[in-house]
Design a protein around this motif. Sequence first.
Motif, short mmCIF file in Angstrom:
data_model
loop_
_atom_site.label_atom_id
_atom_site.label_comp_id
_atom_site.label_asym_id
_atom_site.label_seq_id
_atom_site.Cartn_x
_atom_site.Cartn_y
_atom_site.Cartn_z
N TRP A 190 -90.11 -9.92 20.14
CA TRP A 190 -90.13 -10.98 21.15
C TRP A 190 -89.28 -12.13 20.67
O TRP A 190 -89.22 -12.43 19.48
CB TRP A 190 -91.57 -11.45 21.38
N TYR A 191 -88.59 -12.78 21.61
CA TYR A 191 -87.66 -13.85 21.29
C TYR A 191 -88.00 -15.12 22.06
O TYR A 191 -88.48 -15.06 23.20
CB TYR A 191 -86.23 -13.44 21.65
N THR A 192 -87.69 -16.24 21.45
CA THR A 192 -87.83 -17.53 22.12
C THR A 192 -86.60 -17.76 23.00
O THR A 192 -85.59 -17.04 22.91
CB THR A 192 -87.91 -18.67 21.09
N THR A 193 -86.66 -18.80 23.80
CA THR A 193 -85.51 -19.18 24.64
C THR A 193 -84.28 -19.43 23.78
O THR A 193 -83.18 -18.97 24.10
CB THR A 193 -85.85 -20.43 25.47
N GLU A 194 -84.46 -20.12 22.68
CA GLU A 194 -83.34 -20.45 21.81
C GLU A 194 -82.73 -19.20 21.19
O GLU A 194 -81.50 -19.09 21.07
CB GLU A 194 -83.77 -21.43 20.72
N GLU A 195 -83.56 -18.25 20.80
CA GLU A 195 -83.05 -17.01 20.20
C GLU A 195 -82.29 -16.17 21.23
O GLU A 195 -81.24 -15.61 20.92
CB GLU A 195 -84.22 -16.21 19.61
N VAL A 196 -82.81 -16.09 22.45
CA VAL A 196 -82.12 -15.34 23.50
C VAL A 196 -80.80 -16.02 23.84
O VAL A 196 -79.77 -15.37 24.01
CB VAL A 196 -83.00 -15.19 24.76
N ALA A 197 -80.81 -17.34 23.92
CA ALA A 197 -79.58 -18.08 24.20
C ALA A 197 -78.52 -17.78 23.14
O ALA A 197 -77.35 -17.56 23.46
CB ALA A 197 -79.87 -19.57 24.27
N GLN A 198 -78.95 -17.72 21.89
CA GLN A 198 -78.01 -17.42 20.81
C GLN A 198 -77.47 -15.99 20.95
O GLN A 198 -76.27 -15.76 20.78
CB GLN A 198 -78.69 -17.60 19.46
N LEU A 199 -78.33 -15.04 21.28
CA LEU A 199 -77.89 -13.65 21.45
C LEU A 199 -76.89 -13.52 22.61
O LEU A 199 -75.93 -12.76 22.53
CB LEU A 199 -79.09 -12.74 21.73
N LEU A 200 -77.15 -14.26 23.69
CA LEU A 200 -76.29 -14.18 24.88
C LEU A 200 -75.10 -15.13 24.82
O LEU A 200 -74.28 -15.16 25.73
CB LEU A 200 -77.11 -14.47 26.15
N LYS A 201 -75.05 -15.92 23.75
CA LYS A 201 -73.99 -16.92 23.60
C LYS A 201 -73.97 -17.89 24.79
O LYS A 201 -72.93 -18.17 25.38
CB LYS A 201 -72.63 -16.26 23.39
N ARG A 202 -75.15 -18.38 25.10
CA ARG A 202 -75.36 -19.35 26.18
C ARG A 202 -76.17 -20.52 25.63
O ARG A 202 -76.87 -20.39 24.63
CB ARG A 202 -76.12 -18.75 27.37
N ASP A 203 -76.13 -21.63 26.32
CA ASP A 203 -76.96 -22.76 25.96
C ASP A 203 -78.39 -22.49 26.41
O ASP A 203 -78.59 -21.89 27.48
CB ASP A 203 -76.41 -24.02 26.64
N PRO A 204 -79.40 -22.91 25.66
CA PRO A 204 -80.78 -22.71 26.10
C PRO A 204 -81.07 -23.29 27.48
O PRO A 204 -81.89 -22.77 28.22
CB PRO A 204 -81.61 -23.41 25.02
N SER A 205 -80.36 -24.36 27.85
CA SER A 205 -80.57 -24.95 29.18
C SER A 205 -80.20 -23.97 30.29
O SER A 205 -80.76 -24.03 31.38
CB SER A 205 -79.79 -26.26 29.33
N THR A 206 -79.27 -23.07 30.02
CA THR A 206 -78.91 -22.05 31.02
C THR A 206 -80.09 -21.15 31.29
O THR A 206 -80.42 -20.87 32.45
CB THR A 206 -77.70 -21.23 30.53
N LEU A 207 -80.79 -20.69 30.25
CA LEU A 207 -81.96 -19.85 30.45
C LEU A 207 -83.07 -20.62 31.18
O LEU A 207 -83.74 -20.06 32.05
CB LEU A 207 -82.47 -19.30 29.12
N ARG A 208 -83.25 -21.89 30.83
CA ARG A 208 -84.26 -22.69 31.53
C ARG A 208 -83.92 -22.83 33.00
O ARG A 208 -84.80 -22.76 33.87
CB ARG A 208 -84.38 -24.06 30.86
N ARG A 209 -82.64 -23.02 33.30
CA ARG A 209 -82.21 -23.15 34.70
C ARG A 209 -82.43 -21.84 35.44
O ARG A 209 -82.89 -21.82 36.57
CB ARG A 209 -80.74 -23.58 34.75
N TRP A 210 -82.13 -20.70 34.80
CA TRP A 210 -82.36 -19.40 35.42
C TRP A 210 -83.84 -19.20 35.73
O TRP A 210 -84.19 -18.70 36.78
CB TRP A 210 -81.90 -18.28 34.50
N ARG A 211 -84.72 -19.62 34.80
CA ARG A 211 -86.16 -19.43 35.00
C ARG A 211 -86.70 -20.27 36.14
O ARG A 211 -87.62 -19.86 36.84
CB ARG A 211 -86.93 -19.79 33.73
N THR A 212 -86.15 -21.48 36.31
CA THR A 212 -86.68 -22.38 37.34
C THR A 212 -85.98 -22.22 38.68
O THR A 212 -86.39 -22.85 39.66
CB THR A 212 -86.59 -23.85 36.87
N ALA A 213 -84.95 -21.40 38.76
CA ALA A 213 -84.28 -21.15 40.04
C ALA A 213 -85.25 -20.44 40.97
O ALA A 213 -86.18 -19.76 40.54
CB ALA A 213 -83.03 -20.29 39.81
#
Length: 87
Positions: free
Chosen positions: A26-49
């Motif tokens: 299991w990964y945190t938002t920050e770890e997934v962002a690093q794997l995807l080479k994206r900013d963590p705010s991008t994952l947060r934006r995707w989740r709240t869309a």
Amino acid sequence: MPDRTAPHISPFSSPDASDEALATSWYTTEEVAQLLKRDPSTLRRWRTARPPQGPPFVQLSQRAVMYSALDLQQWLVSRRIDPAQAA
């Protein structure tokens, strides 16, 4: 406490990777962002869309979100576009 030392996951991982290791990783938002080479705010934006976008996630609390390695790998595969097939 769960083991957080997971194998490296990339869109190029071989399909014969250990299912058990993926199912327990299991990964945190920050770890997934690093794997995807994206900013963590991008994952947060995707989740709240509305509707939610991005890889599947588990909302543990209002501030704690986790991503399954298996879900992440399946999401990446589902988004794969083969130019030879698209033509």
